[in-house]
Write a protein that holds these residues in place. Sequence first.
Motif, PDB file in Angstrom:
ATOM      1  N   LEU A 195      -9.036  16.404  10.142  1.00 38.63           N
ATOM      2  CA  LEU A 195      -8.201  16.817   8.893  1.00 38.63           C
ATOM      3  C   LEU A 195      -7.044  15.966   8.960  1.00 38.63           C
ATOM      4  CD1 LEU A 195      -7.288  19.393   7.510  1.00 38.63           C
ATOM      5  CD2 LEU A 195      -5.917  20.087   9.337  1.00 38.63           C
ATOM      6  N   TRP A 196      -6.683  15.630   7.634  1.00 37.16           N
ATOM      7  CA  TRP A 196      -5.444  14.868   7.462  1.00 37.16           C
ATOM      8  C   TRP A 196      -4.346  15.810   7.456  1.00 37.16           C
ATOM      9  CZ3 TRP A 196      -4.908   9.758   8.481  1.00 37.16           C
ATOM     10  CH2 TRP A 196      -5.998   8.892   8.113  1.00 37.16           C
ATOM     11  N   VAL A 197      -3.003  15.651   8.270  1.00 35.68           N
ATOM     12  CA  VAL A 197      -2.113  16.644   8.058  1.00 35.68           C
ATOM     13  C   VAL A 197      -0.785  15.645   7.523  1.00 35.68           C
ATOM     14  CG1 VAL A 197      -0.267  18.011   9.332  1.00 35.68           C
ATOM     15  CG2 VAL A 197      -2.561  18.103  10.024  1.00 35.68           C
ATOM     16  N   THR A 198      -0.342  15.863   6.442  1.00 38.27           N
ATOM     17  CA  THR A 198       0.731  15.239   5.688  1.00 38.27           C
ATOM     18  C   THR A 198       1.960  15.871   5.602  1.00 38.27           C
ATOM     19  OG1 THR A 198      -0.347  16.037   3.568  1.00 38.27           O
ATOM     20  CG2 THR A 198      -1.531  14.065   4.471  1.00 38.27           C
ATOM     21  N   ALA A 225       4.593  10.558   6.063  1.00 38.55           N
ATOM     22  CA  ALA A 225       3.822  10.595   7.447  1.00 38.55           C
ATOM     23  C   ALA A 225       2.655  11.193   7.326  1.00 38.55           C
ATOM     24  CB  ALA A 225       4.739  11.058   8.447  1.00 38.55           C
ATOM     25  N   TYR A 226       1.456  10.747   7.995  1.00 41.41           N
ATOM     26  CA  TYR A 226       0.538  11.508   8.196  1.00 41.41           C
ATOM     27  C   TYR A 226      -0.413  11.263   9.428  1.00 41.41           C
ATOM     28  CZ  TYR A 226       0.205   6.506   6.705  1.00 41.41           C
ATOM     29  OH  TYR A 226       0.483   5.222   6.714  1.00 41.41           O
ATOM     30  N   ASP A 227      -0.958  12.384   9.870  1.00 44.47           N
ATOM     31  CA  ASP A 227      -1.691  12.310  11.397  1.00 44.47           C
ATOM     32  C   ASP A 227      -3.211  12.480  11.028  1.00 44.47           C
ATOM     33  OD1 ASP A 227       0.561  11.896  12.607  1.00 44.47           O
ATOM     34  OD2 ASP A 227       0.559  13.839  13.721  1.00 44.47           O
ATOM     35  N   GLY A 284       0.596   7.829  11.496  1.00 42.51           N
ATOM     36  CA  GLY A 284       1.089   6.647  10.772  1.00 42.51           C
ATOM     37  C   GLY A 284       1.997   7.222   9.782  1.00 42.51           C
ATOM     38  N   SER A 285       2.644   6.333   9.096  1.00 41.13           N
ATOM     39  CA  SER A 285       3.583   6.478   7.897  1.00 41.13           C
ATOM     40  C   SER A 285       3.820   5.207   7.179  1.00 41.13           C
ATOM     41  CB  SER A 285       4.833   7.079   8.565  1.00 41.13           C
ATOM     42  OG  SER A 285       5.560   5.911   9.328  1.00 41.13           O
ATOM     43  N   VAL A 312       0.923  -1.352  -0.025  1.00 39.75           N
ATOM     44  CA  VAL A 312      -0.130   0.075  -0.044  1.00 39.75           C
ATOM     45  C   VAL A 312       0.807   1.422   0.125  1.00 39.75           C
ATOM     46  CG1 VAL A 312      -1.985  -0.862   1.145  1.00 39.75           C
ATOM     47  CG2 VAL A 312      -0.049  -0.008   2.493  1.00 39.75           C
ATOM     48  N   ASP A 313       0.264   2.368  -0.289  1.00 39.85           N
ATOM     49  CA  ASP A 313       0.837   3.715  -0.385  1.00 39.85           C
ATOM     50  C   ASP A 313       0.103   4.530   0.512  1.00 39.85           C
ATOM     51  OD1 ASP A 313       2.913   5.775  -0.449  1.00 39.85           O
ATOM     52  OD2 ASP A 313       3.089   5.459  -2.576  1.00 39.85           O
ATOM     53  N   VAL A 314       0.482   5.795   0.772  1.00 34.96           N
ATOM     54  CA  VAL A 314      -0.248   6.642   1.653  1.00 34.96           C
ATOM     55  C   VAL A 314      -1.813   6.841   1.443  1.00 34.96           C
ATOM     56  CG1 VAL A 314      -0.728   9.181   2.241  1.00 34.96           C
ATOM     57  CG2 VAL A 314       1.915   8.336   1.907  1.00 34.96           C
ATOM     58  N   ASP A 315      -2.277   6.745   0.313  1.00 35.47           N
ATOM     59  CA  ASP A 315      -3.781   6.935  -0.154  1.00 35.47           C
ATOM     60  C   ASP A 315      -4.540   5.673   0.335  1.00 35.47           C
ATOM     61  OD1 ASP A 315      -3.518   9.489  -1.158  1.00 35.47           O
ATOM     62  OD2 ASP A 315      -3.547   8.810  -3.218  1.00 35.47           O
ATOM     63  N   ASP A 316      -4.193   4.574   0.187  1.00 33.82           N
ATOM     64  CA  ASP A 316      -4.654   3.355   0.733  1.00 33.82           C
ATOM     65  C   ASP A 316      -4.994   3.378   1.985  1.00 33.82           C
ATOM     66  OD1 ASP A 316      -4.323   1.946  -1.969  1.00 33.82           O
ATOM     67  OD2 ASP A 316      -2.229   2.190  -1.587  1.00 33.82           O
ATOM     68  N   VAL A 317      -4.173   3.741   2.877  1.00 35.94           N
ATOM     69  CA  VAL A 317      -4.097   3.863   4.318  1.00 35.94           C
ATOM     70  C   VAL A 317      -5.188   5.045   4.741  1.00 35.94           C
ATOM     71  CG1 VAL A 317      -3.080   4.220   6.591  1.00 35.94           C
ATOM     72  CG2 VAL A 317      -1.674   3.139   4.700  1.00 35.94           C
ATOM     73  N   ILE A 318      -5.105   5.961   4.072  1.00 35.60           N
ATOM     74  CA  ILE A 318      -6.042   7.222   4.453  1.00 35.60           C
ATOM     75  C   ILE A 318      -7.442   6.558   4.013  1.00 35.60           C
ATOM     76  CG2 ILE A 318      -6.888   9.266   3.461  1.00 35.60           C
ATOM     77  CD1 ILE A 318      -4.104  10.168   3.754  1.00 35.60           C
ATOM     78  N   ASP A 319      -7.685   5.848   2.970  1.00 38.97           N
ATOM     79  CA  ASP A 319      -8.906   5.346   2.443  1.00 38.97           C
ATOM     80  C   ASP A 319      -9.736   4.262   3.453  1.00 38.97           C
ATOM     81  OD1 ASP A 319     -11.125   4.753   0.552  1.00 38.97           O
ATOM     82  OD2 ASP A 319     -10.170   2.638   0.842  1.00 38.97           O
ATOM     83  N   VAL A 320      -8.817   3.395   3.909  1.00 38.82           N
ATOM     84  CA  VAL A 320      -9.345   2.332   4.752  1.00 38.82           C
ATOM     85  C   VAL A 320     -10.018   3.093   6.221  1.00 38.82           C
ATOM     86  CG1 VAL A 320      -7.414   1.360   5.831  1.00 38.82           C
ATOM     87  CG2 VAL A 320      -9.488   0.136   5.403  1.00 38.82           C
ATOM     88  N   ASN A 321      -9.066   4.071   6.626  1.00 44.10           N
ATOM     89  CA  ASN A 321      -9.234   4.827   7.802  1.00 44.10           C
ATOM     90  C   ASN A 321     -10.446   5.773   7.781  1.00 44.10           C
ATOM     91  OD1 ASN A 321      -7.211   3.842  10.324  1.00 44.10           O
ATOM     92  ND2 ASN A 321      -6.163   3.750   8.437  1.00 44.10           N
ATOM     93  N   GLU A 322     -10.616   6.633   6.576  1.00 44.00           N
ATOM     94  CA  GLU A 322     -11.671   7.445   6.589  1.00 44.00           C
ATOM     95  C   GLU A 322     -13.057   6.736   6.695  1.00 44.00           C
ATOM     96  OE1 GLU A 322      -9.802  11.079   4.035  1.00 44.00           O
ATOM     97  OE2 GLU A 322     -11.220   9.794   3.292  1.00 44.00           O
ATOM     98  N   ARG A 323     -12.869   5.429   5.895  1.00 39.77           N
ATOM     99  CA  ARG A 323     -14.311   4.520   6.040  1.00 39.77           C
ATOM    100  C   ARG A 323     -14.486   4.069   7.496  1.00 39.77           C
ATOM    101  NH1 ARG A 323     -13.947   0.510   3.172  1.00 39.77           N
ATOM    102  NH2 ARG A 323     -11.892   0.459   2.498  1.00 39.77           N
TER     103      ARG A 323
END
Length: 595
Positions: A435-438, A481-483, A494-495, A250-261
């Motif tokens: 908010l995602w901080v990247t 990395a993203y919060d 995470g990151s 996975v990359d950043v967008d994949d982690v963000i997608d599952v966590n947003e849902r």
Amino acid sequence: MAESMQGIKRTHRCGELSGANAGQTVTVMGWVQKNRNKGGLVFIDVRDRSGIIQIVFEEGSTDSGLIEKAAKLRAEFVVAVTGEVKKRSGAVNENLSTGDIEIIPSQLRILSESETPPFPIEENSKTKEEVRLKYRYLDLRRPDLQKNMIMRSQVATLTRQFLAEEGFLEIETPILIGSTPEGARDYLVPSRIHQGHFYALPQSPQLFKQLLMCSGYDRYFQIAKCFRDEDLRADRQPEFTQIDMELSFVDVDDVIDVNERLLAKLFKDVLGVEVVLPIPRMTWQEAMDRYGSDKPDTRFGMELTDVTDVVKDCEFAVFKGAIENGGTVRGINAKGQGGMPRKKIDKLVDFARDFGAKGLAYIAVQEDGSVKSSFAKFMKEEEMSGLIEAMGGENGDLLLFAADKNKVVWDVLGNLRLELARQMELLDKSEYKFLWVTEFPLLEWNEEQERYTAMHHPFTMPMEEDLEYIDTDPGRVRAKAYDIVLNGNEIGGGSVRIYHQDVQNKMFEVLGFTPEKAQEQFGFLLNAFKYGVPPHAGLAYGLDRMVMLMAKEDSIRDVIAFPKVKDASDLMTEAPTAVEEKQLEELGLSVTVQE
């Protein structure tokens, strides 16, 4: 005299009953909340974790022996009551879910008696927290705390269900591990068998979850206990709980997608709140420039404005000196606060000093357009009006400025912005702003140690396009990395992880690790990386903090069953305690008390 439960069985919890049960014979069990004795008429409120039900003992419809028995009941006696559910004959209690019904009893058993509790068991208790924490088993009977604990359980259950459906496996990682001194202090556990050696309690399952990715488990999660021996604040505990996850390929967008849902599901199912997806994203740099914080509260405006260029030629020494030292001048506009009394402004100056400011410059634009300012005499008239214009200042506004190195200016104005929002009552707890901080910096300079340290941890992947600066300008390198931030609180972070040996070696080198030191501390992970590593990334939430915000509480102690206090002690069990000499001998330890 306590009676037994033999021959009776609970049919409903107190709060589960409603008008639909009218005419039915039911048995409820719970604690006596209140006893109102009106002579031949006794009202008893019985409470369990689901709510309260009123029991009415009345001459003519209840056996007189039962009325006498009911009259003797006191707060926190545990009782079992069998009787018929009826619509209330008197006034309906709108504050109770069972406020339109009551039980007319045919049987009452006292299962357990209670001494008078040290404080009343009621919502929004006014009792001092120290007393409530000493008797936490009583405090936990309060309906508001029970609501919080039920919500916490719900969040954990829904998380497990959601992640399981998304193909995650729940795998437990060890609690007794080796110590890794990078980061916060470890809690140490002495070994009896290997005397002089110590286990550490995990600050997070970081290394193990990365090893699980090396082992091919693809998607892992765990609701994990973590431990940090650090100085405490209201929202920190020495032991806390993470919702921890790691994903392969996975990359950043994949982690963000599952966590947003996941977040959308939790907030919808638990609170009935719709989280609009996708959640906005903001780079670390933009967050710092606009809000002075890497966890900005976006429920209100009052953003920072950089006025360095506007004031660079003025004669005010504070501004001039900061700019000459490579710093900046920035300000915030507190709308409508221009009439703030001088005393209150002085308090804000003191507040700013706590965050490293040497002072705080201000312009109070009065309702008639006249100006009161701490530095007007150093400014030409056109400079002053140019500065007010740059700040979007209007009649009735208060403009506040900090001038220093960026880090100080951000810290001062970021915190001042929140303090003003509190004073101006701009913070609505029923509003949830995510908010995602990247693109965080990979490294930060540590003044004390005179070296770079990892902003997240040494396994965070740099952004590919910044790798060329890692030797020449390490501070410029951004991390993958993203919060995830909620109402100005970082609830998770995470990151993407480093999975190339050469990049990992370079990272250790920049952090000042010799190859030997890196091998000694992280050898098992580095060895695993020699045998085929998938690209992987992860994230962990602070479960306590997330539930605290969902429950609209101010402290995580209100969503943890048995919390510690500020000095990391437990007032109820009195831990930590001294141990017997014999136990120390077995461990090969002696205790030296430092004066």
